[in-house]
Scaffold this motif. Structure first.
Motif, short mmCIF file in Angstrom:
data_model
loop_
_atom_site.label_atom_id
_atom_site.label_comp_id
_atom_site.label_asym_id
_atom_site.label_seq_id
_atom_site.Cartn_x
_atom_site.Cartn_y
_atom_site.Cartn_z
N UNK A 29 -32.84 30.42 36.42
CA UNK A 29 -31.81 29.47 36.84
C UNK A 29 -30.50 29.78 36.14
N UNK A 30 -29.37 29.64 36.85
CA UNK A 30 -28.07 29.99 36.28
C UNK A 30 -27.11 28.81 36.34
N UNK A 31 -26.18 28.80 35.36
CA UNK A 31 -25.13 27.79 35.40
C UNK A 31 -24.04 28.26 36.36
N UNK A 32 -22.99 27.50 36.50
CA UNK A 32 -21.97 27.84 37.50
C UNK A 32 -21.12 29.04 37.11
N UNK A 33 -21.29 29.52 35.86
CA UNK A 33 -20.56 30.72 35.42
C UNK A 33 -21.45 31.96 35.44
N UNK A 34 -22.65 31.80 35.98
CA UNK A 34 -23.55 32.95 36.11
C UNK A 34 -24.40 33.22 34.89
N UNK A 35 -24.42 32.33 33.91
CA UNK A 35 -25.24 32.53 32.70
C UNK A 35 -26.64 31.96 32.93
N UNK A 36 -27.70 32.69 32.55
CA UNK A 36 -29.04 32.14 32.70
C UNK A 36 -29.28 30.99 31.71
N UNK A 37 -30.06 30.02 32.11
CA UNK A 37 -30.41 28.93 31.20
C UNK A 37 -31.37 29.44 30.13
N UNK A 38 -31.28 28.87 28.96
CA UNK A 38 -32.13 29.26 27.84
C UNK A 38 -32.95 28.06 27.37
N UNK A 39 -34.24 28.30 27.14
CA UNK A 39 -35.12 27.24 26.63
C UNK A 39 -35.54 27.59 25.21
N UNK A 40 -35.49 26.62 24.31
CA UNK A 40 -35.89 26.84 22.92
C UNK A 40 -36.67 25.64 22.42
N UNK A 41 -37.85 25.92 21.85
CA UNK A 41 -38.64 24.88 21.22
C UNK A 41 -38.03 24.55 19.86
N UNK A 42 -37.73 23.28 19.62
CA UNK A 42 -37.16 22.86 18.35
C UNK A 42 -38.23 22.34 17.39
N UNK A 43 -39.25 21.69 17.93
CA UNK A 43 -40.39 21.25 17.14
C UNK A 43 -41.50 20.87 18.12
N UNK A 44 -42.56 20.27 17.63
CA UNK A 44 -43.71 19.98 18.48
C UNK A 44 -43.40 18.97 19.58
N UNK A 45 -42.31 18.22 19.45
CA UNK A 45 -41.98 17.17 20.42
C UNK A 45 -40.72 17.45 21.22
N UNK A 46 -39.95 18.48 20.84
CA UNK A 46 -38.62 18.64 21.42
C UNK A 46 -38.42 20.04 21.99
N UNK A 47 -37.93 20.08 23.24
CA UNK A 47 -37.56 21.32 23.91
C UNK A 47 -36.10 21.23 24.32
N UNK A 48 -35.33 22.26 24.00
CA UNK A 48 -33.91 22.26 24.39
C UNK A 48 -33.71 23.29 25.50
N UNK A 49 -33.07 22.85 26.58
CA UNK A 49 -32.68 23.76 27.67
C UNK A 49 -31.17 23.71 27.75
N UNK A 50 -30.52 24.88 27.68
CA UNK A 50 -29.05 24.87 27.57
C UNK A 50 -28.41 26.02 28.32
N UNK A 51 -27.16 25.79 28.63
CA UNK A 51 -26.27 26.80 29.21
C UNK A 51 -25.24 27.20 28.16
#
Length: 573
Positions: free
Chosen positions: A440-462
């Motif tokens: 999946x890409x943002x409107x500037x063509x960058x792919x989204x990145x997913x990162x696990x922060x801890x056992x309860x939290x997932x960050x998805x960012x552009x």
């Protein structure tokens, strides 16, 4: 003629005023460490709810920076206390008057949120505590040494050990109690009880006034000695030591900030007891109470038979041990970053090593600073040592301020990026947190990145319009799963607890939803938090490895200084 004794009696045994100093120190340290134990958690989770209208919560990085700024000022104001003590008032009057200021600071924290803006009450309370606690620091430890003369000077190391013992006895009790008070009874009690103990500490010290040795203030002679060749030479000889010790304290005092936040992401079931995150640091005091006699009466004598342990050698070993302690914490954080919830026992191991380092560095350096200073400069030289603690905390505060990512003042709606993020959230909800989203890409063509922060939290960012990750233009969501609710075991404290923790009750009072209630009201099994910017540039395990590396370099650099140092021991006549 003074009604008090001004020079040590010709004694071989313990001076009569020492028990009052030790009792005062235990109660005063209860008040300080009890307040400090909950300060980081209070700033991040409670402060924004203290007013009638809830505000914006403080980030963990900001709370960490503010806690270390406070610590820094606490250990910088000893310069004022030393000047008042050594030049004008003497140690006893300085301690008594600034103790009253100290009590006023605790009172301000206890009444925070009753009326007016809570942040101003917090600022006023912490400022008064900085002045009171910091102002008496160089005087109390130097006042201990003033009670000894030539005949009983051999007892000084043992008394400094007991002095440190009293510090940790008060600290351990308070760091177990005040987090519990904060959880169940709220900030007024959590900050009020330490204030009562500070008032008690002041009374205990006042009662012993006629049993103390009151070394008079040196007046202008103190200033003259400070600028004399001997005074300047003493400061210059010790200055490198203070710089090395500063880095030790930059790491050590993070037990009251980053180590607490790490504990929140760990399994805290240990020894049949569910620990609160702020309570774990009390283990440091428990280890100190164990290690002081172990090191003083067993380890040091045995090692000295093989390798004579001078004060500087003890400090050198302690610096390496501190680097190892932070290495353990970094490894723990690596597992948390991978989504695991390691048991708090690993942090207990790190606390054991940190405490071993403390016994070898802090106690020894405290005594060493006193013995190396001219007679009328005891408080001033001691406050240079405390200034090293301030420098270390300012360094940590500066690092946390530097790595914190700003949030832009004005955010332009990004329709394409929001749509991609919503699609990613739907995938995680349907297929689990391990699903790929980088197609999946943002409107500037960058792919989204997913990162696990801890056992309860997932960050998805552009990466945002600047195409650079971890900047203020990042856009994304944090998906937070509800914390597993464990059945609370019955204990002797259960009968003392209200039905609902104070924070839950306060949120209900303000009409706010808890994380669990937000999840129940949404279409997803997690809470969705949208963000633009924020966070830190140095996150997760990288943060702890950074400090572990700095400590290792510091320990290596200390070796040539310790080998070249030349000084002399000076005690009161």
């Amino acid at each position: 003629m003074s009604e008090y004794k001004t020079s040590p009696a010709d004694l071989e045994g313990m001076p009569p005023g020492v028990p009052h100093i030790i009792g005062n120190e235990a109660a005063e340290r209860f008040s300080f460490y009890g307040m400090k134990a909950v300060l980081a958690v209070f700033m991040a989770q409670y402060l924004h709810l203290m007013n009638d209208v809830p505000g914006e919560a403080m980030s963990e990085a900001s709370a960490t920076a503010n806690v270390h700024l406070f610590n820094g000022w606490v250990y910088l104001t000893p310069f004022l206390g030393a000047i008042l003590s050594d030049v004008f008032w003497g140690k006893y009057k300085t301690i008594i008057w600034l103790s009253l200021v100290y009590v006023m600071g605790h009172a301000a924290l206890a009444f925070m949120g009753v009326t007016g803006e809570a942040r101003w009450w917090l600022f006023a309370g912490l400022a008064l505590i900085c002045l009171g606690s910091g102002g008496i620091k160089p005087c109390v430890s130097a006042h201990v040494g003033d009670q000894f003369g030539a005949r009983n000077a051999h007892l000084l190391p043992k008394v400094f050990n007991w002095f440190y013992f009293s510090i940790n006895l008060g600290a351990m009790a308070s760091m177990m109690l005040t987090p519990w008070l904060l959880k169940w009874y709220g900030p007024h009690w959590a900050f009020g009880v330490p204030g009562v103990l500070m008032a008690l500490a002041t009374v205990v010290f006042w009662v012993g006034r006629k049993r103390f040795i009151h070394v008079p203030a040196g007046g202008r002679s103190t200033l003259a000695e400070m600028t004399s060749p001997e005074g300047v030479s003493t400061i210059l000889r010790l200055l490198p030591l203070y710089l090395f010790v500063a880095m030790f304290w930059a790491l050590f005092d993070q037990t009251g900030s980053t180590w607490i936040f790490q504990a929140q992401d760990m399994d805290r079931e240990f020894l049949g007891f569910e620990w609160l995150p702020s309570q774990v640091q009390s283990l440091n005091s428990l280890f100190v109470l164990t290690f002081i006699p172990l090191f003083a009466y067993v380890l040091y004598p045995k090692l000295s038979k093989v390798w004579p342990l001078t004060p500087l050698r003890k400090i050198s070993v302690g610096l390496f041990v501190m680097a190892a302690a932070f290495g353990i914490v970094a490894l723990v954080q690596t597992r948390i970053d991978g989504g695991a919830s390691p048991n708090i026992g690993w942090q207990v191991l790190a606390y054991a090593m940190l405490t071993a380092s403390e016994v070898m560095v802090s106690i020894v350096a405290l005594e060493f600073a006193y013995t190396q200073s001219p007679k009328t400069m005891k408080s001033m030289v001691m406050c240079f040592y405390l200034g090293a603690v301030a420098l270390g905390n300012f360094f940590t505060a500066g690092i946390n301020h530097f790595i914190e990512i700003d949030e832009p003042e004005k955010v332009v709606e990004s329709v394409g990026t929001k749509a991609a993020l919503e699609e990613a959230v739907a995938r995680v909800s349907a297929e689990g947190r391990g699903v790929k989203v980088d197609d999946l890409q943002d409107e500037w063509g960058n792919p989204l990145q997913a990162k696990v922060l801890n056992s309860r939290t997932l960050r998805i960012s552009s990466a945002g319009e600047d195409n650079k990750p971890r900047t203020q233009w990042d856009r994304g969501v944090r998906l937070v799963w509800p914390e597993e609710v464990k059945e609370e075991k019955e204990s002797w404290t259960s009968a003392l607890q209200p039905d609902t923790p104070w924070l839950e009750a306060r949120m209900d009072e303000l009409g706010l939803n808890t994380d669990e209630e937000q999840v129940e009201a949404s279409d997803y099994p997690f809470e969705v938090e949208w963000f633009v910017g924020g966070g830190t540039k140095l996150e997760g395990a990288a943060y702890f490895w950074f400090f572990a590396g700095l400590m290792l370099l510091t320990a290596i650099g200390f070796i040539p200084y310790a080998m070249k140092y030349r000084g002399k021991t000076v005690l009161q006549d």
